[in-house]
Design an enzyme around this catalytic site. Sequence first.
Site, short mmCIF file in Angstrom:
data_model
loop_
_atom_site.label_atom_id
_atom_site.label_comp_id
_atom_site.label_asym_id
_atom_site.label_seq_id
_atom_site.Cartn_x
_atom_site.Cartn_y
_atom_site.Cartn_z
N CYS A 155 0.85 -1.19 0.00
CA CYS A 155 0.00 0.00 0.00
C CYS A 155 0.88 1.24 0.00
O CYS A 155 2.06 1.17 0.36
CB CYS A 155 -0.88 0.01 1.23
SG CYS A 155 -1.85 -1.50 1.40
N ASN A 179 0.22 -0.24 6.04
CA ASN A 179 0.77 -1.04 4.95
C ASN A 179 1.38 -2.28 5.58
O ASN A 179 2.22 -2.14 6.48
CB ASN A 179 1.85 -0.23 4.22
CG ASN A 179 2.62 -1.07 3.21
OD1 ASN A 179 2.10 -2.06 2.70
ND2 ASN A 179 3.85 -0.68 2.94
N GLY A 180 0.97 -3.46 5.15
CA GLY A 180 1.52 -4.69 5.71
C GLY A 180 0.42 -5.62 6.17
O GLY A 180 -0.73 -5.50 5.73
N GLU A 204 11.34 -12.96 -19.76
CA GLU A 204 10.92 -11.59 -19.44
C GLU A 204 9.90 -11.09 -20.46
O GLU A 204 8.92 -10.42 -20.10
CB GLU A 204 12.15 -10.67 -19.38
CG GLU A 204 11.87 -9.20 -19.19
CD GLU A 204 11.15 -8.83 -17.88
OE1 GLU A 204 10.92 -9.72 -17.05
OE2 GLU A 204 10.79 -7.66 -17.73
N HIS A 251 11.60 -31.30 -26.47
CA HIS A 251 11.30 -32.17 -25.32
C HIS A 251 9.87 -31.97 -24.84
O HIS A 251 9.52 -32.39 -23.74
CB HIS A 251 12.30 -31.90 -24.19
CG HIS A 251 13.72 -32.13 -24.62
ND1 HIS A 251 14.26 -33.39 -24.73
CD2 HIS A 251 14.68 -31.26 -25.02
CE1 HIS A 251 15.52 -33.29 -25.16
NE2 HIS A 251 15.79 -32.01 -25.35
N LYS A 284 3.14 -2.49 -7.38
CA LYS A 284 4.54 -2.31 -7.76
C LYS A 284 5.48 -3.04 -6.80
O LYS A 284 6.40 -3.71 -7.22
CB LYS A 284 4.86 -0.81 -7.78
CG LYS A 284 6.29 -0.48 -8.18
CD LYS A 284 6.49 -0.68 -9.65
CE LYS A 284 7.89 -0.38 -10.10
NZ LYS A 284 8.17 -1.04 -11.39
O1 M6R Z 1 10.88 -4.47 -6.52
P1 M6R Z 1 11.39 -5.78 -6.99
O2 M6R Z 1 12.36 -5.66 -8.11
O3 M6R Z 1 11.93 -6.63 -5.87
O4 M6R Z 1 10.12 -6.55 -7.56
C1 M6R Z 1 10.22 -7.87 -8.00
C2 M6R Z 1 9.00 -8.27 -8.77
O5 M6R Z 1 7.86 -8.18 -7.96
C3 M6R Z 1 8.79 -7.41 -10.02
O6 M6R Z 1 9.89 -7.48 -10.88
C4 M6R Z 1 7.53 -7.87 -10.77
O7 M6R Z 1 7.71 -9.13 -11.31
C5 M6R Z 1 7.14 -6.86 -11.85
N1 M6R Z 1 5.71 -6.80 -11.93
C6 M6R Z 1 7.67 -7.22 -13.19
O8 M6R Z 1 7.27 -6.35 -14.19
#
Ligand code: M6R
Length: 618
Positions: free
Chosen positions: A2, A104-105, A487, A510, A613
Amino acid sequence: MCGIVGYVGSATPSGRPLEVVIEGLRRLEYRGYDSAGVALVAPGEPLAVAKKAGKLANLVEELDARPLPAATAAIGHTRWATHGGPTDTNAHPHVSGKVAVIHNGIVENFAELRDELAAAGAVFVSQTDTEVVAHLLARAYDELGDLTTAMQQVAGRLDGTFTLLAVHADRPGLVVGARHDSPLVVGLGQGENFLGSDVAAFIAHTRDAMELGQDQVVSITADEVAVTDFAGRPAQAKRFVVDWDARAAEKGGFRSFMDKEIHDEPQAVADTLLGRTDRAGRLTLDEVRIDESVLRAVDKIVVVACGTAAYAGHVAKYAIEHWCRIPVEVELAHEFRYRDPVVDERTLVVAISQSGETMDTLMAVRHAREQGSRVLAIVNTHGSTIPRESDAVLYTHAGPEVAVASTKAFLAQITAAYLLGLYLAELRGNMFHDEVAAILDELRAVPGKIQQVIDRSGRVQEVARWMADTPTVLFLGRHVGYPVAMEGALKLKELAYIHAEGFPAGELKHGPIALIEPGQPVFVVVPSPRGRDALHSKVVSNIQEIRARGARTLVIAEDGDEAVLPYADEVFWVPQTPTLLAPLVTVVPLQIFACELATAKGLDVDQPRNLAKSVTVE
Ligand code: M6R
């Protein structure tokens, strides 16, 4: 997950507290957008609260329809739901009596606390874990008559992870916060002070900041900031100056933050390379404050990370093993901790994280340190938790990444991992200085190459728009092309909600080749023909094999690689780049493809559904 903002200004009520908090929430909305809410206090006035399910825009609409009174202090929250669905009632702030709280948490012992409070007469209206905190704080305040000591007492009773902010109607010039395993930073203003989950919350007002430590309580008034531990003893918080400004966190004329952040990539790589060598051109990496004798003795590297950051770790594995001849394992952080990994004082654990707050990665860091390993963090966000709990940190300088899908941070993470690999290679005598310098020169040329890929992206965007109705896309790569394929698939899943898989091209026969039917789109990341001959020719054979079964082949190949032409339905050309550095250019068309396709589907590329995020819960 959050986003949290707090503000205290002058003693005269005005609209500024609400404006500051709403603006801060706008910048923090990437952290979660299931609901948003604010609470305001002013002398002699009752608490004023507004909250709404859905994105911040819904709250703003509500505030336009039913304006709140002027205030002297405010708190605001944007939510990624954990306990209780994304409804108006479950939105924060939660109120008990004259207290309003945002969180948050996760409060892990909330059920036990709720039973205790209910038995004492508390009435619960939401399904959240946070509401117990509101009731506990209101009761503690009634007993102690002081919000700061009430917060210290309550924080000590909570298990789990939390950043909490609270206001009390009888303390209109005060916001109190607490942090345990979740981020909280203080912004230091002139006659006003701020709190935020990260500096983006207040960057438009001040770049002077203070990073709270673990288990600290902070009280801000317009003129003072006081920090204690949970027992009420005075504590120190670290001051720092934010090295980017508010413009870096704006869209700057682009359609989306993601679009802007892809365009930031040349700069992100260039900035991550800056200042890492001495006058003689020797890599210094001053931030790596782990004794050189310890680094020389390292016999294994384990990269821990999640999502995109883990794919950066996979690229790092190929480079570091090749340059340093040290075995490198890459492990998803959430798996690492629970499988009794064999790590010890000769293991270097490298934690990669854009946010520096990913709970799975933080827990892996703690576990590794408990086993005696040194931890080096590769992190983008200053003031975050993972660097603070690591032995050393190599900051990426990608600038703020706002879009939920990671793009420029991925490139910066790979760049930082290369720097680490080259540094270790020279330190341990695996490479000569001139060999390292030659690779650094190649790296310095990469930002220009990324720019070329962006400048030529018209065709990939066109193809993405045609493919908006595609139900599934496959991605193939070998060697460093394999993490790039994974990716590419992740970007498409999270942005366009399309089923996508990334495979190592060699694995095709495979099993996965059974998925190929006429018209199936398959991206293939082709290694440089100037690299290992066998690697290139094997991937070209893989393209032939899928083409023969009707696949529509979308090939990413190096300029001049004519060998792919007979088997490619589309070729997206990238500039010639040494094999190990190639992910920095080959991933860019895949990011642009996913962004464009999702945009063509009318989706919100900056805030895809169900995501946040930074994932600050395990
Ligand atoms: O903040 P971080 O780099 O630790 O986050 C890791 C993943 O949660 C983050 O890369 C996630 O996979 C993104 N949505 C990728 O676009």
